[in-house]
Design an enzyme around this catalytic site. Structure first.
Site, short mmCIF file in Angstrom:
data_model
loop_
_atom_site.label_atom_id
_atom_site.label_comp_id
_atom_site.label_asym_id
_atom_site.label_seq_id
_atom_site.Cartn_x
_atom_site.Cartn_y
_atom_site.Cartn_z
N GLN A 45 0.85 -1.19 0.00
CA GLN A 45 0.00 0.00 0.00
C GLN A 45 0.89 1.25 0.00
O GLN A 45 0.59 2.23 -0.67
CB GLN A 45 -0.95 0.01 1.22
CG GLN A 45 -1.94 -1.16 1.25
CD GLN A 45 -3.08 -1.04 0.24
OE1 GLN A 45 -3.38 0.05 -0.25
NE2 GLN A 45 -3.72 -2.16 -0.07
N ARG A 54 0.12 9.90 -8.85
CA ARG A 54 -1.16 9.27 -8.51
C ARG A 54 -1.84 10.01 -7.35
O ARG A 54 -3.00 10.39 -7.43
CB ARG A 54 -0.88 7.81 -8.10
CG ARG A 54 -2.09 6.97 -7.82
CD ARG A 54 -1.69 5.64 -7.14
NE ARG A 54 -1.74 5.76 -5.70
CZ ARG A 54 -2.67 5.20 -4.91
NH1 ARG A 54 -3.61 4.45 -5.44
NH2 ARG A 54 -2.65 5.37 -3.61
N GLY A 78 -12.37 -0.82 -3.01
CA GLY A 78 -10.98 -1.24 -2.80
C GLY A 78 -10.24 -0.14 -2.06
O GLY A 78 -9.30 0.45 -2.58
N GLU A 100 -13.05 -3.06 1.37
CA GLU A 100 -11.74 -3.64 1.08
C GLU A 100 -11.80 -5.15 1.29
O GLU A 100 -12.26 -5.62 2.33
CB GLU A 100 -10.67 -3.01 2.00
CG GLU A 100 -9.31 -3.67 1.98
CD GLU A 100 -8.66 -3.75 0.59
OE1 GLU A 100 -8.78 -2.79 -0.19
OE2 GLU A 100 -8.04 -4.79 0.29
N GLU A 129 -18.29 -7.37 -4.64
CA GLU A 129 -19.31 -8.17 -5.30
C GLU A 129 -20.24 -8.83 -4.28
O GLU A 129 -21.38 -9.17 -4.61
CB GLU A 129 -18.66 -9.29 -6.14
CG GLU A 129 -17.93 -8.81 -7.39
CD GLU A 129 -16.51 -8.32 -7.13
OE1 GLU A 129 -16.09 -8.24 -5.96
OE2 GLU A 129 -15.82 -7.98 -8.11
N GLU A 143 -9.38 3.47 -7.06
CA GLU A 143 -8.13 3.42 -7.84
C GLU A 143 -7.98 1.97 -8.25
O GLU A 143 -7.55 1.13 -7.46
CB GLU A 143 -6.96 3.92 -6.98
CG GLU A 143 -5.77 4.30 -7.83
CD GLU A 143 -4.93 3.10 -8.24
OE1 GLU A 143 -5.32 2.39 -9.19
OE2 GLU A 143 -3.89 2.89 -7.59
N GLU A 152 -5.00 -6.82 -14.32
CA GLU A 152 -5.59 -7.07 -12.99
C GLU A 152 -7.11 -7.14 -13.03
O GLU A 152 -7.74 -7.64 -12.10
CB GLU A 152 -5.16 -6.06 -11.92
CG GLU A 152 -3.68 -6.15 -11.58
CD GLU A 152 -3.29 -5.27 -10.43
OE1 GLU A 152 -4.03 -5.18 -9.45
OE2 GLU A 152 -2.22 -4.64 -10.55
C1 LIG Z 1 -4.77 -0.26 -6.24
S1 LIG Z 1 -5.28 -0.58 -4.65
C2 LIG Z 1 -5.87 1.01 -4.17
C3 LIG Z 1 -5.93 1.20 -2.67
C4 LIG Z 1 -6.40 2.57 -2.24
N1 LIG Z 1 -7.74 2.86 -2.70
C5 LIG Z 1 -5.46 3.64 -2.73
O1 LIG Z 1 -5.84 4.36 -3.66
O2 LIG Z 1 -4.35 3.75 -2.21
C6 LIG Z 1 -6.74 -1.51 -4.89
C7 LIG Z 1 -7.34 -2.09 -3.64
O3 LIG Z 1 -8.59 -2.66 -3.99
C8 LIG Z 1 -8.77 -3.89 -3.32
N2 LIG Z 1 -9.73 -4.65 -4.14
C9 LIG Z 1 -9.53 -5.10 -5.41
N3 LIG Z 1 -10.62 -5.74 -5.85
C10 LIG Z 1 -11.55 -5.66 -4.85
C11 LIG Z 1 -12.88 -6.15 -4.70
N4 LIG Z 1 -13.47 -6.83 -5.67
N5 LIG Z 1 -13.54 -5.91 -3.54
C12 LIG Z 1 -12.91 -5.22 -2.53
N6 LIG Z 1 -11.65 -4.76 -2.61
C13 LIG Z 1 -10.97 -4.97 -3.75
C14 LIG Z 1 -7.38 -4.47 -3.23
O4 LIG Z 1 -7.27 -5.42 -2.20
C15 LIG Z 1 -6.54 -3.21 -3.01
O5 LIG Z 1 -6.36 -2.94 -1.64
#
Ligand SMILES: C[S@@+](CC[C@H](N)C(=O)[O-])C[C@H]1O[C@@H](n2cnc3c(N)ncnc32)[C@H](O)[C@@H]1O
Length: 383
Positions: A45, A54, A78, A100, A129, A143, A152
């Site tokens: 993170q 970003r 997320g 999350e 979901e 994001e 991804e």
């Molecule tokens: C790229 S990171 C962004 C984290 C934060 N929002 C940031 O901008 O720093 C994406 C996050 O989304 C979570 N994530 C991805 N798919 C998800 C889903 N279907 N449901 C919940 N969380 C999800 C991942 O575990 C990850 O922590």
């Protein structure tokens, strides 16, 4: 998204996916073990939180458009460390649902509390979901972008959230996205080729030794070994932070996405025929660089007061952790200013793992003299 997540997804070669109507149904257990695991770590993170381009883009998009947040309900898909949910609350949201999938949710909850926002931000641990919210929201912020935008496949989850939880008048953050491709020059291809050749030399020595020391002839495996190594060294796209000087022709858009209306079906395949004009005198066309940008424009009926762009294009000093994806040509070709490169680009998801991509990239050159060179077709993998 950071590089560690990419490594994790790449390791997921036996991801159990099956396909129905072209949309992959995912074995959640496998997906969780392979894809989500890295996001549960603070070091990962932190990598994303340290990407200034970003961070500045998301920060400005929220704080320069407070009218989208004041007194509104927001869903952060997320949330990771919780950063976007926290900013949404600081910008005046009355309620933020921060969802999350991983245990990072526990850190996010702590962070929210430590910043005195626990009355506004509710952290929910679970897949977007699967969870249920008590109401629809005015804003979805997320994001979700992977390498070359779609790697991804997290955008599927954002689309799912939008269809379930965004009010008909709601706003997406970001609101738009684009994928770009440009011809480039680079020394990377020469290095990759010499690594591949070194590896094959080593194999031939190994075959010889195995025969003389242990009496077994391994040479029947030379062809599959060579194919395996070719894929690894020559067909995998390469992460790189290109210097703008390395772009030797006009950049073209492969796909434009309106985050408010796009469907998962629309992003399963990116297909485009584009043409780029070489802009540099007597140079080498060594491959193509791919990148993306996203925009925070609000929506037509409720536009941003200040439109913000987050670009991952080649830049002198503003690189991002996404860098660019480079598709290398073996061998490179000599090109001249005014030559035209006609590209047929097609990207779809890998059958084994819906979060990884495969690319067919065909190109032909129309020289400024009018002469047309034979088309070349290459296969690449974004793993
Ligand atoms: C790229 S990171 C962004 C984290 C934060 N929002 C940031 O901008 O720093 C994406 C996050 O989304 C979570 N994530 C991805 N798919 C998800 C889903 N279907 N449901 C919940 N969380 C999800 C991942 O575990 C990850 O922590």
């Amino acid at each position: 998204m950071g590089s560690a997540a990419n490594g994790a997804a790449a390791a997921a070669v036996d991801m159990a996916t099956s396909t129905s109507n072209g949309v992959a149904t995912v074995d959640k257990g496998v997906d969780f073990a392979n894809y989500f695991c890295t996001y549960a770590f603070l070091y990962h993170q932190k990598e994303m939180l340290s990407d200034r381009v970003r961070m500045d883009a998301y920060f400005n998009s929220v704080f320069k458009n407070k009218h989208h947040f004041i007194g509104k309900t927001v869903l952060d898909v997320g949330t990771g460390s919780g950063i976007l949910a926290i900013w949404s609350a600081q910008a005046g949201a009355k309620k933020v649902y921060a969802v999350e999938a991983t245990k990072m949710a526990e850190h996010a909850r702590e962070l929210v509390k430590a910043n005195n926002l626990h009355d506004v931000v509710e952290v929910i641990e679970g897949s977007i979901e699967d969870i249920t919210l008590p109401e629809k929201v005015d804003v979805i912020i997320s994001e979700w972008m992977g390498y070359f935008l779609l790697r991804e496949s997290m955008f599927d989850s954002v689309i799912c959230a939008r269809d379930r939880w965004l009010k008909p008048t709601g706003v997406m953050y970001p609101s738009h996205a684009r994928m770009w491709l440009a011809p480039i020059r680079s020394g990377l291809g020469d290095h990759k080729m010499s690594d591949y050749e070194g590896c094959m030399d080593d194999w031939l020595g190994f075959v010889k030794e195995t025969k003389s020391y242990y009496g077994v002839d391994m040479s029947v495996l030379t062809k599959p070994f060579s194919e395996e190594q070719k894929k690894y060294y020559l067909q995998n796209s390469v992460w790189n932070n290109l210097h703008p000087n390395q772009v030797v022709g006009t950049a073209t858009i492969l796909m434009e996405i309106d985050c408010l209306t796009v469907t998962v079906e629309d992003i399963l395949k990116v297909q485009a025929s584009v043409s780029s004009t070489i802009t540099k005198e007597d140079t080498r066309l060594c491959g193509f660089g791919g990148w993306f940008d996203v925009h925070f424009n609000g929506r037509e009926e409720n536009p941003a007061e200040c439109e913000v762009e987050l670009t991952t294009a080649p830049s002198i000093d503003d690189g991002t952790h996404w860098g660019q994806q480079v598709f290398l040509l073996h061998p490179p070709v000599r090109v001249n200013q005014g030559d035209e490169v006609l590209v047929n680009f097609s990207m779809s998801r890998s059958e084994e793992n819906h979060r990884l991509m495969k690319v067919d990239l065909g190109y032909k050159l129309r020289l400024s003299s009018g002469k047309m060179l034979l088309p070349v077709i290459n296969k690449f993998y974004i793993e």
